[in-house]
Design a protein around this motif. Structure first.
Motif, PDB file in Angstrom:
ATOM      1  N   LEU A  25     -13.409   5.974  -7.731  1.00 22.95           N
ATOM      2  CA  LEU A  25     -12.770   5.445  -8.774  1.00 22.95           C
ATOM      3  C   LEU A  25     -11.090   5.497  -8.184  1.00 22.95           C
ATOM      4  CD1 LEU A  25     -14.571   7.048 -11.874  1.00 22.95           C
ATOM      5  CD2 LEU A  25     -14.240   3.914 -11.871  1.00 22.95           C
ATOM      6  N   ARG A  26     -10.328   6.060  -7.673  1.00 22.91           N
ATOM      7  CA  ARG A  26      -9.138   6.470  -7.485  1.00 22.91           C
ATOM      8  C   ARG A  26      -8.642   4.881  -5.947  1.00 22.91           C
ATOM      9  NH1 ARG A  26      -8.622  12.860  -6.796  1.00 22.91           N
ATOM     10  NH2 ARG A  26      -8.134  13.133  -9.398  1.00 22.91           N
ATOM     11  N   ALA A  27     -10.139   4.740  -5.303  1.00 23.20           N
ATOM     12  CA  ALA A  27      -9.581   3.790  -4.177  1.00 23.20           C
ATOM     13  C   ALA A  27      -9.213   2.694  -5.243  1.00 23.20           C
ATOM     14  CB  ALA A  27     -10.618   4.196  -3.642  1.00 23.20           C
ATOM     15  N   LEU A  28     -10.179   2.477  -5.908  1.00 26.46           N
ATOM     16  CA  LEU A  28     -10.390   1.419  -7.026  1.00 26.46           C
ATOM     17  C   LEU A  28      -8.789   0.767  -7.981  1.00 26.46           C
ATOM     18  CD1 LEU A  28     -14.006   0.167  -7.207  1.00 26.46           C
ATOM     19  CD2 LEU A  28     -12.765  -1.477  -5.879  1.00 26.46           C
ATOM     20  N   ASP A  29      -8.811   2.291  -8.311  1.00 24.96           N
ATOM     21  CA  ASP A  29      -8.044   1.939  -9.339  1.00 24.96           C
ATOM     22  C   ASP A  29      -6.643   3.420  -9.178  1.00 24.96           C
ATOM     23  OD1 ASP A  29      -5.770   1.882 -11.965  1.00 24.96           O
ATOM     24  OD2 ASP A  29      -6.909   1.196 -12.845  1.00 24.96           O
ATOM     25  N   ALA A  30      -5.327   3.526  -8.264  1.00 24.56           N
ATOM     26  CA  ALA A  30      -5.187   4.494  -8.053  1.00 24.56           C
ATOM     27  C   ALA A  30      -3.763   4.665  -9.479  1.00 24.56           C
ATOM     28  CB  ALA A  30      -3.488   4.026  -7.569  1.00 24.56           C
ATOM     29  N   GLU A  31      -4.205   4.150 -10.665  1.00 21.95           N
ATOM     30  CA  GLU A  31      -3.291   4.878 -11.422  1.00 21.95           C
ATOM     31  C   GLU A  31      -4.569   5.298 -12.321  1.00 21.95           C
ATOM     32  OE1 GLU A  31      -0.930   1.228 -13.268  1.00 21.95           O
ATOM     33  OE2 GLU A  31       0.462   1.972 -11.810  1.00 21.95           O
ATOM     34  N   ALA A  32      -5.850   5.259 -12.541  1.00 20.22           N
ATOM     35  CA  ALA A  32      -6.485   5.099 -13.433  1.00 20.22           C
ATOM     36  C   ALA A  32      -6.997   7.115 -13.410  1.00 20.22           C
ATOM     37  CB  ALA A  32      -8.347   5.282 -12.636  1.00 20.22           C
ATOM     38  N   SER A  33      -6.839   7.064 -14.748  1.00 20.11           N
ATOM     39  CA  SER A  33      -6.933   9.035 -15.435  1.00 20.11           C
ATOM     40  C   SER A  33      -8.367   9.338 -15.254  1.00 20.11           C
ATOM     41  CB  SER A  33      -5.877   9.457 -16.280  1.00 20.11           C
ATOM     42  OG  SER A  33      -6.497  10.589 -17.235  1.00 20.11           O
ATOM     43  N   ILE A  34      -8.773  10.378 -14.654  1.00 22.15           N
ATOM     44  CA  ILE A  34      -9.627  10.944 -13.871  1.00 22.15           C
ATOM     45  C   ILE A  34      -9.723  12.349 -14.447  1.00 22.15           C
ATOM     46  CG2 ILE A  34     -12.141  11.301 -12.820  1.00 22.15           C
ATOM     47  CD1 ILE A  34     -10.687   8.950 -11.231  1.00 22.15           C
ATOM     48  N   VAL A  35     -10.620  12.423 -15.712  1.00 23.80           N
ATOM     49  CA  VAL A  35     -10.744  14.165 -16.105  1.00 23.80           C
ATOM     50  C   VAL A  35     -12.518  14.396 -15.701  1.00 23.80           C
ATOM     51  CG1 VAL A  35     -10.610  13.945 -18.268  1.00 23.80           C
ATOM     52  CG2 VAL A  35     -10.119  16.126 -17.438  1.00 23.80           C
ATOM     53  N   CYS A  36     -13.101  15.917 -15.486  1.00 20.31           N
ATOM     54  CA  CYS A  36     -14.505  16.078 -15.282  1.00 20.31           C
ATOM     55  C   CYS A  36     -14.006  17.334 -16.055  1.00 20.31           C
ATOM     56  CB  CYS A  36     -14.941  16.667 -13.979  1.00 20.31           C
ATOM     57  SG  CYS A  36     -14.459  15.655 -12.967  1.00 20.31           S
ATOM     58  N   VAL A  37     -15.480  17.033 -17.067  1.00 23.65           N
ATOM     59  CA  VAL A  37     -15.989  18.425 -18.241  1.00 23.65           C
ATOM     60  C   VAL A  37     -17.292  19.338 -17.307  1.00 23.65           C
ATOM     61  CG1 VAL A  37     -17.310  18.490 -20.410  1.00 23.65           C
ATOM     62  CG2 VAL A  37     -15.203  16.861 -19.865  1.00 23.65           C
ATOM     63  N   GLY A  38     -17.305  19.923 -17.253  1.00 27.19           N
ATOM     64  CA  GLY A  38     -18.690  21.394 -16.953  1.00 27.19           C
ATOM     65  C   GLY A  38     -18.172  22.814 -17.491  1.00 27.19           C
ATOM     66  N   THR A  39     -18.971  23.636 -16.949  1.00 25.08           N
ATOM     67  CA  THR A  39     -19.816  24.570 -17.598  1.00 25.08           C
ATOM     68  C   THR A  39     -19.044  25.806 -16.407  1.00 25.08           C
ATOM     69  OG1 THR A  39     -21.348  25.328 -17.567  1.00 25.08           O
ATOM     70  CG2 THR A  39     -20.945  23.879 -19.403  1.00 25.08           C
ATOM     71  N   PRO A  40     -18.882  26.806 -16.942  1.00 30.62           N
ATOM     72  CA  PRO A  40     -18.063  28.173 -16.438  1.00 30.62           C
ATOM     73  C   PRO A  40     -19.806  28.143 -15.488  1.00 30.62           C
ATOM     74  CG  PRO A  40     -17.628  28.573 -18.927  1.00 30.62           C
ATOM     75  CD  PRO A  40     -18.609  27.165 -19.048  1.00 30.62           C
ATOM     76  N   LYS A  41     -21.095  28.277 -15.788  1.00 30.34           N
ATOM     77  CA  LYS A  41     -22.026  28.482 -15.441  1.00 30.34           C
ATOM     78  C   LYS A  41     -22.266  27.950 -14.146  1.00 30.34           C
ATOM     79  CE  LYS A  41     -25.949  29.692 -17.239  1.00 30.34           C
ATOM     80  NZ  LYS A  41     -26.744  30.258 -17.946  1.00 30.34           N
ATOM     81  N   GLY A  42     -21.789  26.476 -13.574  1.00 29.51           N
ATOM     82  CA  GLY A  42     -22.220  26.030 -12.870  1.00 29.51           C
ATOM     83  C   GLY A  42     -21.574  26.224 -11.588  1.00 29.51           C
ATOM     84  N   ILE A  43     -21.781  25.055 -10.514  1.00 34.44           N
ATOM     85  CA  ILE A  43     -21.030  25.135  -9.365  1.00 34.44           C
ATOM     86  C   ILE A  43     -19.873  24.615  -9.027  1.00 34.44           C
ATOM     87  CG2 ILE A  43     -23.037  25.590  -7.574  1.00 34.44           C
ATOM     88  CD1 ILE A  43     -22.857  22.730  -6.870  1.00 34.44           C
ATOM     89  N   GLU A  44     -19.602  23.572 -10.325  1.00 35.47           N
ATOM     90  CA  GLU A  44     -18.546  23.024 -10.513  1.00 35.47           C
ATOM     91  C   GLU A  44     -17.556  22.952 -10.324  1.00 35.47           C
ATOM     92  OE1 GLU A  44     -20.725  23.144 -14.823  1.00 35.47           O
ATOM     93  OE2 GLU A  44     -21.186  23.090 -12.713  1.00 35.47           O
ATOM     94  N   SER A  45     -17.128  24.519 -11.324  1.00 30.39           N
ATOM     95  CA  SER A  45     -15.681  25.820 -11.838  1.00 30.39           C
ATOM     96  C   SER A  45     -15.365  25.465 -10.029  1.00 30.39           C
ATOM     97  CB  SER A  45     -16.376  26.531 -11.835  1.00 30.39           C
ATOM     98  OG  SER A  45     -16.939  27.947 -11.587  1.00 30.39           O
ATOM     99  N   ARG A  46     -16.458  25.444  -8.947  1.00 30.16           N
ATOM    100  CA  ARG A  46     -15.334  25.451  -7.917  1.00 30.16           C
ATOM    101  C   ARG A  46     -15.626  24.838  -7.575  1.00 30.16           C
ATOM    102  NH1 ARG A  46     -17.478  26.020  -2.895  1.00 30.16           N
ATOM    103  NH2 ARG A  46     -19.341  26.274  -3.768  1.00 30.16           N
ATOM    104  N   VAL A  47     -16.441  23.319  -7.167  1.00 30.09           N
ATOM    105  CA  VAL A  47     -16.446  22.153  -6.464  1.00 30.09           C
ATOM    106  C   VAL A  47     -15.499  21.052  -6.961  1.00 30.09           C
ATOM    107  CG1 VAL A  47     -18.336  23.355  -5.339  1.00 30.09           C
ATOM    108  CG2 VAL A  47     -18.514  21.264  -7.350  1.00 30.09           C
ATOM    109  N   ILE A  48     -15.666  20.890  -7.774  1.00 28.96           N
ATOM    110  CA  ILE A  48     -14.693  19.917  -8.726  1.00 28.96           C
ATOM    111  C   ILE A  48     -13.694  20.042  -8.293  1.00 28.96           C
ATOM    112  CG2 ILE A  48     -14.205  18.557 -11.049  1.00 28.96           C
ATOM    113  CD1 ILE A  48     -16.786  18.535 -11.245  1.00 28.96           C
ATOM    114  N   PRO A  49     -12.850  21.334  -8.768  1.00 26.10           N
ATOM    115  CA  PRO A  49     -11.463  21.516  -8.236  1.00 26.10           C
ATOM    116  C   PRO A  49     -11.243  21.251  -7.021  1.00 26.10           C
ATOM    117  CG  PRO A  49     -12.180  23.066  -9.847  1.00 26.10           C
ATOM    118  CD  PRO A  49     -13.373  22.685  -9.392  1.00 26.10           C
ATOM    119  N   GLY A  50     -12.024  21.704  -6.245  1.00 21.65           N
ATOM    120  CA  GLY A  50     -11.943  21.141  -4.610  1.00 21.65           C
ATOM    121  C   GLY A  50     -11.565  20.637  -4.337  1.00 21.65           C
ATOM    122  N   ALA A  51     -11.917  19.201  -5.066  1.00 21.46           N
ATOM    123  CA  ALA A  51     -12.264  18.022  -4.030  1.00 21.46           C
ATOM    124  C   ALA A  51     -10.754  17.362  -4.830  1.00 21.46           C
ATOM    125  CB  ALA A  51     -13.617  17.258  -5.358  1.00 21.46           C
TER     126      ALA A  51
END
Length: 366
Positions: A25-51
């Motif tokens: 998405l970022r490569a196709l539209d550099a101005e796109a706003s992207i926010v992710c939603v997760g829960t504190p229990k999953g690995i997303e709390s580490r890997v998504i900010p890490g990305a």
């Protein structure tokens, strides 16, 4: 500016395609706003900010698999999570919600439904999960990883994988990553991984077979899962063969492990199935025996084409692992044949196709 809210978490099976799609998405539209939603229990709390992706949290609402008193608490907790998700969608003026399943996705789907925000879902498994079954009834686009996934209006796109895996040159980068993991540059390497959380049955069988694998000259890169790595874990070197056993809790960039290996033993989660097929790495799959039976079905097309093998979880022990691995890993011609059969079995640019579809939905409904 397009505003995209992405939901998915719990395991790498949900976060990996999310991250891959966000990258495109970022490569196709550099101005796109992207926010992710997760829960504190999953690995997303580490890997998504890490990305490098912003992450908002909502409370997890796991659904009991059987009738129990806990089931009575679900409506109240779900309502609270939906309310939190509504606030996130309003704050970010979401033009589209993209969900990848898991506990976090259902509240976000329902919040989008109440606000009139279009929903795109991606189901990574051959057997869909509950959240995506619900959202498929009102989603603008239902994308699937496997062509026979039973969801209404499903569009076969494939599983989004990160560019690092799509562009991986296993042969060209093998020496670099073997050195990085502390493996020998020459000789066969077995990669063992039970997924982002690890797998006790696979770990136990590997440890039972370790001595014989090392004696046969096979290096073992063993990803046990963060909770399964002993505090005293250390590299073991066989005195006679020189082969090494290297234990790790987690690998952030699995393409590096794929490049280092000649053969893998692992679960058949959709991510592992498609990533290894994309990379051309032969795998002995040991499907998780629980859930909806999706893991066994995920690997069906690879097994049918002779590009992978399958061992039922209940049949796996140290002897079976040894007997499956050694005849393959000691026969480079068979591995090369299996690797070649992987070619063309999965869509080449699922992440790009999904990202373009998401932008189309957002712009049409804006």
């Amino acid at each position: 500016m397009v505003s995209v809210v992405m939901a998915g978490g719990g395991t790498a099976g949900h976060t990996s395609p999310l991250i891959a799609t966000a990258e495109r998405l970022r490569a196709l539209d550099a101005e796109a706003s992207i926010v992710c939603v997760g829960t504190p229990k999953g690995i997303e709390s580490r890997v998504i900010p890490g990305a490098g992706l912003p992450l908002e949290m909502i409370p997890p609402v796991p659904l009991p698999r059987s009738l129990s008193p806990q089931l009575l608490t679900v409506p109240g907790r779900l309502a609270g999570a939906v309310g939190k998700a509504r606030g996130i969608l309003k704050t970010h003026r979401a033009d589209v919600v993209v969900g990848f399943g898991g506990y976090v996705s259902l509240p976000v789907y329902l919040a989008a439904r109440t606000l009139g925000v279009p929903v795109v879902i991606h189901e990574q498994n051959a057997v869909p999960g509950l959240a995506n079954k619900v959202a498929a009834r009102f989603a603008k686009l239902v994308a699937v990883s496997f062509p026979d996934t039973p969801l209404p209006g499903a569009r076969y796109i494939g599983l989004p994988v990160r560019e690092g895996i799509v562009q991986l040159d296993r042969e060209g980068s093998r020496d670099e990553y073997r050195r990085a993991f502390g493996l020998r540059p020459e000789g066969p390497v077995l990669l063992v991984s039970g997924g982002s959380q690890g797998a006790v049955a696979i770990n136990d069988a590997t440890l039972a077979a370790r001595k014989e694998l090392l004696a046969a000259g096979v290096d073992v890169l063993h990803v046990l899962g963060p909770r399964n790595l002993p505090d005293d874990a250390e590299t073991i070197t066989d005195e006679q063969s020189g082969a090494r056993y290297v234990p790790l809790g987690y690998v952030d960039h699995m393409e590096q492990a794929y490049a280092a290996a000649d053969l893998m033993v692992g679960r058949s989660g959709a991510g592992t199935v498609v990533e290894t097929a994309t990379a051309g790495l032969p795998v002995i799959f040991v499907p998780l025996p629980h859930g909806n039976g999706e893991q066994a079905k995920n690997a069906t097309f690879l097994i049918r084409e002779g590009a992978g093998r399958l061992v039922p979880n209940g049949e796996l022990d140290g002897d079976r692992l040894r007997d499956e691995v050694l005849p393959l890993i000691q026969t480079p011609e068979r591995l090369a044949e299996m690797s070649a059969k992987c070619s063309g079995l999965v869509p080449a640019d699922a992440a790009g196709d999904l990202a373009r579809a998401v932008l189309d939905v957002a712009r049409k409904d804006a």
